[in-house]
Design a protein around this motif. Structure first.
Motif, PDB file in Angstrom:
ATOM      1  N   ILE A  62     -12.843   0.143  -0.668  1.00  0.00           N
ATOM      2  CA  ILE A  62     -11.318  -0.481  -0.305  1.00  0.00           C
ATOM      3  C   ILE A  62     -10.942  -0.677  -1.679  1.00  0.00           C
ATOM      4  CG2 ILE A  62     -12.559  -2.837  -0.875  1.00  0.00           C
ATOM      5  CD1 ILE A  62     -10.057  -1.978   1.846  1.00  0.00           C
ATOM      6  N   THR A  68      -6.724   2.929   0.655  1.00  0.00           N
ATOM      7  CA  THR A  68      -5.632   1.815   1.283  1.00  0.00           C
ATOM      8  C   THR A  68      -4.496   2.405   1.383  1.00  0.00           C
ATOM      9  OG1 THR A  68      -4.939   1.190  -1.132  1.00  0.00           O
ATOM     10  CG2 THR A  68      -6.704  -0.164  -0.193  1.00  0.00           C
ATOM     11  N   PHE A  69      -4.032   3.835   0.683  1.00  0.00           N
ATOM     12  CA  PHE A  69      -2.809   4.189   1.299  1.00  0.00           C
ATOM     13  C   PHE A  69      -3.014   4.899   2.757  1.00  0.00           C
ATOM     14  CE2 PHE A  69      -1.145   3.822  -2.823  1.00  0.00           C
ATOM     15  CZ  PHE A  69       0.153   4.244  -2.541  1.00  0.00           C
ATOM     16  N   ARG A  72      -2.159   2.026   4.784  1.00  0.00           N
ATOM     17  CA  ARG A  72      -0.744   1.847   5.083  1.00  0.00           C
ATOM     18  C   ARG A  72      -0.024   2.693   5.931  1.00  0.00           C
ATOM     19  NH1 ARG A  72       2.138  -0.484   5.846  1.00  0.00           N
ATOM     20  NH2 ARG A  72       3.929  -1.257   4.543  1.00  0.00           N
ATOM     21  N   GLU A  75      -1.376   1.733   9.653  1.00  0.00           N
ATOM     22  CA  GLU A  75      -0.741   0.437  10.020  1.00  0.00           C
ATOM     23  C   GLU A  75       0.752   0.775  10.407  1.00  0.00           C
ATOM     24  OE1 GLU A  75      -0.863  -2.771   7.200  1.00  0.00           O
ATOM     25  OE2 GLU A  75      -2.640  -3.533   8.233  1.00  0.00           O
ATOM     26  N   ASP A  76       1.426   1.325   9.842  1.00  0.00           N
ATOM     27  CA  ASP A  76       2.809   1.653  10.132  1.00  0.00           C
ATOM     28  C   ASP A  76       3.099   2.185  11.464  1.00  0.00           C
ATOM     29  OD1 ASP A  76       3.749   0.356   7.873  1.00  0.00           O
ATOM     30  OD2 ASP A  76       4.282   2.173   6.780  1.00  0.00           O
ATOM     31  N   ASP A 270      -1.464   7.479  -6.062  1.00  0.00           N
ATOM     32  CA  ASP A 270      -0.553   6.182  -6.025  1.00  0.00           C
ATOM     33  C   ASP A 270       0.299   6.848  -7.229  1.00  0.00           C
ATOM     34  OD1 ASP A 270       0.786   4.170  -6.482  1.00  0.00           O
ATOM     35  OD2 ASP A 270      -0.973   3.082  -6.720  1.00  0.00           O
TER      36      ASP A 270
END
Lengths: 334, 334
Positions: A62, A68-69, A72, A75-76, A270
């Protein structure tokens, strides 16, 4: 959604892209989809209240922004379809992975995206298949498991990273990759070999290392490598944790990058965190791994597709200041 | 655990530290605790199989390493006590926060760590209190809510960051902080004011800005600021997303850092990601926010403490190369 796709004469994925306003859809196609939606009086599914409208994302680390990207992106898409996402962290540990898979079954989550620990994860994932809980593999294939998959073109990207070093004049290039039970590590190594073989440079197995890709990796093996009489002039590394630890170690040994030694790596995806970054690195579209993975999952949940789909995405290479030609008089030594 | 603490004459937290092998415990104290554990035949709770031995962590931005470090700290303690952790991401959105709180109630999770969106989160959290689900606030206090809390000394750290600029000779220093419904933003601003007032420098309200602390923030307001005749010579920023966007914008405007303008910021806590970082920044012990928060949660679950505890942790400041004295002839202009 399947009806809209049929009416518009496009794939479910295209309808999903229009609904989610994500990914590229030709303007004319978008018009067709919107028209079909109107004709069929189709409204994208809104938020629902059942606690079982939950998806899970299982990642091995994590604290690695790469994962974590993915979260994201997942989730979107999930949100737009009324699903919520829980995230669980396995720490590259098969036993923790097994526990979280069990919890997904206990909690009756509707579907999962999984970045598996590696090939041995197939046993954990088999339990999902038995219970008919749909899942999509992200980033790492599993040998012998024919499942939905979204990953990067890791072998090809590795080859391009090493070719960048070869183009600068390096010939002695060491490789550091993660544990070989993970397909993504094997593919890195395959790409490294491809690049050397293509230039007729013999592969020196003593320049190949495996090391954890985690935050707590131990980079002390680098000391022995750079002190060898036939030390490499460049390094090809597996991810940004390996990059950070090894660069730190090289600097502690008094070596300058790129003057004394060049370094290429897979990046952390990132572009914000790397505003100051010096690393010549591959930037993988991790957000899209998550969003496209979520769209494959949606298709499974909606039952519109029965056979596994593989999506392989291209990575960019950012050339920054961690690479330069080898020190004078060294290039040809190896 | 309460019995062990009583027998050894120490706090529950100390016993927890010994059990978890985390945090500092004096060797003599450790001996006492281990002896008490042996006398009482106390075994740390092992892994359990109930799906309700689950904790939740609610964070406002999963792609910010600051929050994933909190997750790591929480998980390490949770694991040792047989709990598993699910992570949920609210995107700084109160409605999503409400949904995840509802899911915690539906799923009967045993406890939560929450980084709340801000003061308006109190309504969401009240529902946890009603159902007697224990939770610990992390990083952000909520006005009027007397709950367990682990946070940084943000006001003090902000003052020290601004003092570093003052010591270099800067007098016109602009501040950019997050939305003021979050206590952590208000504390940053308080610290900024403290530093100026302490040096008898009047606070110029036209140099104070609020902006999102998220990955997609818009830094274009900086253009107008640096083009003013009375432009600041230094900036104090709220987090690494603001740093990355604003530094990028400054460079696009042709400004060099630190030659033309100095920048200090709250950091991303990730000393590995920042191996190449140029930012003079505050490094918050985010891992400890998670691990100590988890220990407070344990005490609540075990019922050994009834009154709220506040833990406030110190931050380090890493001086790197984003700060220097102001350009000649400008320092005294303001």
């Amino acid at each position: 959604m399947a009806d809209v796709a049929k009416r518009a004469g496009v794939s479910i994925m295209t309808v999903s892209r229009v609904v989610n306003n994500s990914g590229y859809v030709k303007p004319a196609t978008r018009q067709k989809v919107l028209a079909a939606m109107q004709e069929l009086n189709y409204l994208p599914k809104g938020r629902q209240s059942s606690p079982h409208d939950t998806w899970m994302l299982i990642v091995p680390d994590i604290t690695n922004p790469f994962f974590t990207f993915i979260a994201r992106g997942m989730e979107d898409v999930a949100r737009k379809h009324g699903f919520r996402v829980f995230i669980a962290n396995t720490d590259e540990d098969l036993e923790k992975e097994q526990e979280y898979v069990q919890m997904c079954l206990d909690y009756q989550v509707r579907g999962l995206l999984v970045v598996p620990v590696g090939d041995p994860s197939s046993e954990n994932l088999a339990r999902l298949a038995e219970q008919q809980v749909p899942f999509v593999l992200i980033d790492r294939e599993i040998e012998g498991l024919d499942a939905d998959l979204v990953k990067g073109d890791i072998r090809e990207t590795s080859r391009r990273l090493v070719e960048h070093l070869l183009d600068l004049g390096h010939e002695r290039i060491a490789a550091v990759v993660g544990p070989l039970h993970s397909a993504s590590s094997r593919e890195r190594l395959d790409g490294y070999r491809d690049a050397l073989v293509h230039r007729s440079i013999p592969v020196d197995e003593s320049l190949i290392f495996t090391a954890p890709m985690t935050r707590d990796m131990d980079a002390s093996f680098i000391d022995g490598l750079v002190e060898r009489p036939d030390a490499p002039t460049a390094l090809f590394l597996g991810n940004m944790f390996q990059y950070a630890h090894i660069v730190r170690r090289l600097r502690a040994l008094g070596l300058s990058i790129p003057q004394d030694i060049s370094v290429v790596s897979f990046g952390n995806t990132d572009d914000l965190a790397s505003v100051d970054s010096l690393a010549t690195a591959a930037i993988q579209p991790a957000y899209n791994y998550g969003s496209l993975g979520a769209q494959l999952l949606l298709e499974r949940i909606e039952g519109v597709r029965k056979t596994p789909t593989r999506i392989v995405l291209h990575s960019e290479i950012a050339v920054r200041s961690s690479t330069a030609p080898p020190p004078a008089g060294i290039a040809k030594k190896g």
